[in-house]
Design a protein around this motif. Sequence first.
Motif, PDB file in Angstrom:
ATOM      1  N   UNK A 139       0.818  -1.222   0.000  1.00 28.03           N
ATOM      2  CA  UNK A 139       0.000   0.000   0.000  1.00 28.03           C
ATOM      3  C   UNK A 139       0.852   1.271   0.000  1.00 28.03           C
ATOM      4  N   UNK A 140       2.141   1.159   0.307  1.00 28.08           N
ATOM      5  CA  UNK A 140       3.025   2.323   0.306  1.00 28.08           C
ATOM      6  C   UNK A 140       3.791   2.480  -1.009  1.00 28.08           C
ATOM      7  N   UNK A 141       3.710   1.488  -1.889  1.00 30.46           N
ATOM      8  CA  UNK A 141       4.461   1.524  -3.142  1.00 30.46           C
ATOM      9  C   UNK A 141       3.818   2.463  -4.149  1.00 30.46           C
ATOM     10  N   UNK A 142       4.623   2.885  -5.125  1.00 34.24           N
ATOM     11  CA  UNK A 142       4.143   3.733  -6.208  1.00 34.24           C
ATOM     12  C   UNK A 142       4.622   3.144  -7.533  1.00 34.24           C
ATOM     13  N   UNK A 143       3.846   3.386  -8.585  1.00 36.42           N
ATOM     14  CA  UNK A 143       4.262   2.972  -9.921  1.00 36.42           C
ATOM     15  C   UNK A 143       5.591   3.648 -10.251  1.00 36.42           C
ATOM     16  N   UNK A 144       6.499   2.924 -10.881  1.00 36.20           N
ATOM     17  CA  UNK A 144       7.811   3.400 -11.315  1.00 36.20           C
ATOM     18  C   UNK A 144       8.821   3.460 -10.171  1.00 36.20           C
ATOM     19  N   UNK A 145       8.474   2.884  -9.020  1.00 33.53           N
ATOM     20  CA  UNK A 145       9.388   2.857  -7.872  1.00 33.53           C
ATOM     21  C   UNK A 145      10.366   1.700  -8.009  1.00 33.53           C
ATOM     22  N   UNK A 146      11.617   1.925  -7.580  1.00 33.11           N
ATOM     23  CA  UNK A 146      12.631   0.871  -7.582  1.00 33.11           C
ATOM     24  C   UNK A 146      12.526   0.065  -6.292  1.00 33.11           C
ATOM     25  N   UNK A 147      12.597  -1.252  -6.431  1.00 37.20           N
ATOM     26  CA  UNK A 147      12.486  -2.147  -5.289  1.00 37.20           C
ATOM     27  C   UNK A 147      13.425  -3.327  -5.529  1.00 37.20           C
ATOM     28  N   UNK A 148      14.295  -3.605  -4.565  1.00 37.23           N
ATOM     29  CA  UNK A 148      15.236  -4.722  -4.707  1.00 37.23           C
ATOM     30  C   UNK A 148      14.563  -6.022  -4.289  1.00 37.23           C
ATOM     31  N   UNK A 149      14.632  -7.022  -5.166  1.00 38.79           N
ATOM     32  CA  UNK A 149      14.069  -8.351  -4.943  1.00 38.79           C
ATOM     33  C   UNK A 149      15.226  -9.347  -4.933  1.00 38.79           C
ATOM     34  N   UNK A 150      15.540  -9.912  -3.766  1.00 38.85           N
ATOM     35  CA  UNK A 150      16.730 -10.764  -3.642  1.00 38.85           C
ATOM     36  C   UNK A 150      17.958 -10.049  -4.183  1.00 38.85           C
ATOM     37  N   UNK A 151      17.985  -8.719  -3.992  1.00 39.35           N
ATOM     38  CA  UNK A 151      19.126  -7.934  -4.424  1.00 39.35           C
ATOM     39  C   UNK A 151      19.070  -7.450  -5.850  1.00 39.35           C
ATOM     40  N   UNK A 152      18.027  -7.782  -6.585  1.00 39.54           N
ATOM     41  CA  UNK A 152      17.886  -7.373  -7.979  1.00 39.54           C
ATOM     42  C   UNK A 152      16.889  -6.223  -8.066  1.00 39.54           C
ATOM     43  N   UNK A 153      17.335  -5.074  -8.536  1.00 39.48           N
ATOM     44  CA  UNK A 153      16.484  -3.887  -8.628  1.00 39.48           C
ATOM     45  C   UNK A 153      15.477  -4.054  -9.769  1.00 39.48           C
ATOM     46  N   UNK A 154      14.199  -4.009  -9.423  1.00 44.42           N
ATOM     47  CA  UNK A 154      13.123  -4.102 -10.404  1.00 44.42           C
ATOM     48  C   UNK A 154      12.167  -2.932 -10.202  1.00 44.42           C
ATOM     49  N   UNK A 155      11.493  -2.528 -11.267  1.00 40.46           N
ATOM     50  CA  UNK A 155      10.579  -1.391 -11.221  1.00 40.46           C
ATOM     51  C   UNK A 155       9.141  -1.850 -11.051  1.00 40.46           C
ATOM     52  N   UNK A 156       8.442  -1.240 -10.118  1.00 37.34           N
ATOM     53  CA  UNK A 156       7.019  -1.529  -9.929  1.00 37.34           C
ATOM     54  C   UNK A 156       6.250  -0.961 -11.122  1.00 37.34           C
ATOM     55  N   UNK A 157       5.552  -1.814 -11.853  1.00 40.62           N
ATOM     56  CA  UNK A 157       4.838  -1.366 -13.053  1.00 40.62           C
ATOM     57  C   UNK A 157       3.320  -1.380 -12.882  1.00 40.62           C
ATOM     58  N   UNK A 158       2.838  -2.035 -11.830  1.00 41.86           N
ATOM     59  CA  UNK A 158       1.398  -2.100 -11.608  1.00 41.86           C
ATOM     60  C   UNK A 158       1.132  -2.421 -10.145  1.00 41.86           C
ATOM     61  N   UNK A 159       0.090  -1.816  -9.586  1.00 45.31           N
ATOM     62  CA  UNK A 159      -0.332  -2.106  -8.221  1.00 45.31           C
ATOM     63  C   UNK A 159      -1.811  -2.428  -8.246  1.00 45.31           C
ATOM     64  N   UNK A 160      -2.187  -3.539  -7.606  1.00 39.43           N
ATOM     65  CA  UNK A 160      -3.584  -3.963  -7.593  1.00 39.43           C
ATOM     66  C   UNK A 160      -3.933  -4.458  -6.195  1.00 39.43           C
TER      67      UNK A 160
END
Length: 198
Positions: free
Chosen positions: A32-53
């Motif tokens: 609920x705190x995330x935003x579209x286009x935000x960077x988030x590390x997943x197991x150390x791999x930076x990925x961009x949030x592209x959709x929130x549902x």
Amino acid sequence: MFTGIIEATGKVEKIDRNESNIDFVLSCPFTHELKIDQSLAHNGCCLTVVEINNDTYKVTAINETLEKTNLGFWNVGTEVNLERCLKFEGRLDGHVVQGHVDKTGTVESIEDKNGSYLITINYEESAEYMTVPQGSITLNGTSLTVAESGKNQFSVAIIPYTWEFTNMKHLKKGDVVNLEFDIIGKYVAKLLKKQNVI
């Protein structure tokens, strides 16, 4: 940029292949705190949030990312270490982590040390990627200190809090893990290589 201090773990809820890419839908405590286009590390791999549902969000891993990381081994239900990007207003508790996985390694052994755990990782060593005792290493996004360093392998000691709070507790011999080597060490190695020292 990240610090390697895991904020929470998330769970893979859905996996969709899209040509050579994979879309991952995950849930986590702070969706609920995330935003579209935000960077988030997943197991150390930076990925961009592209959709929130509602309680889930989606990220896309392109083919280059899949070739360098362990994301291709994820299944629905996989627990993933998560860290939001660094805010330049507080302490740097881990070390400078870019969220760019250098390569993967394989768990060689996990030893219960009666209060801590010693994990030994094998990897393909090269002049650019090496470890030193008491140096920094990022394993599945977690900032850790190298306990022992040898040819093509290193060990890290895991305290009980890190063991329980991250996905370390699910690791077993033969598992593939994401590795990001210390950025300062990589620059030094490249400089020495240019000068034909290594």
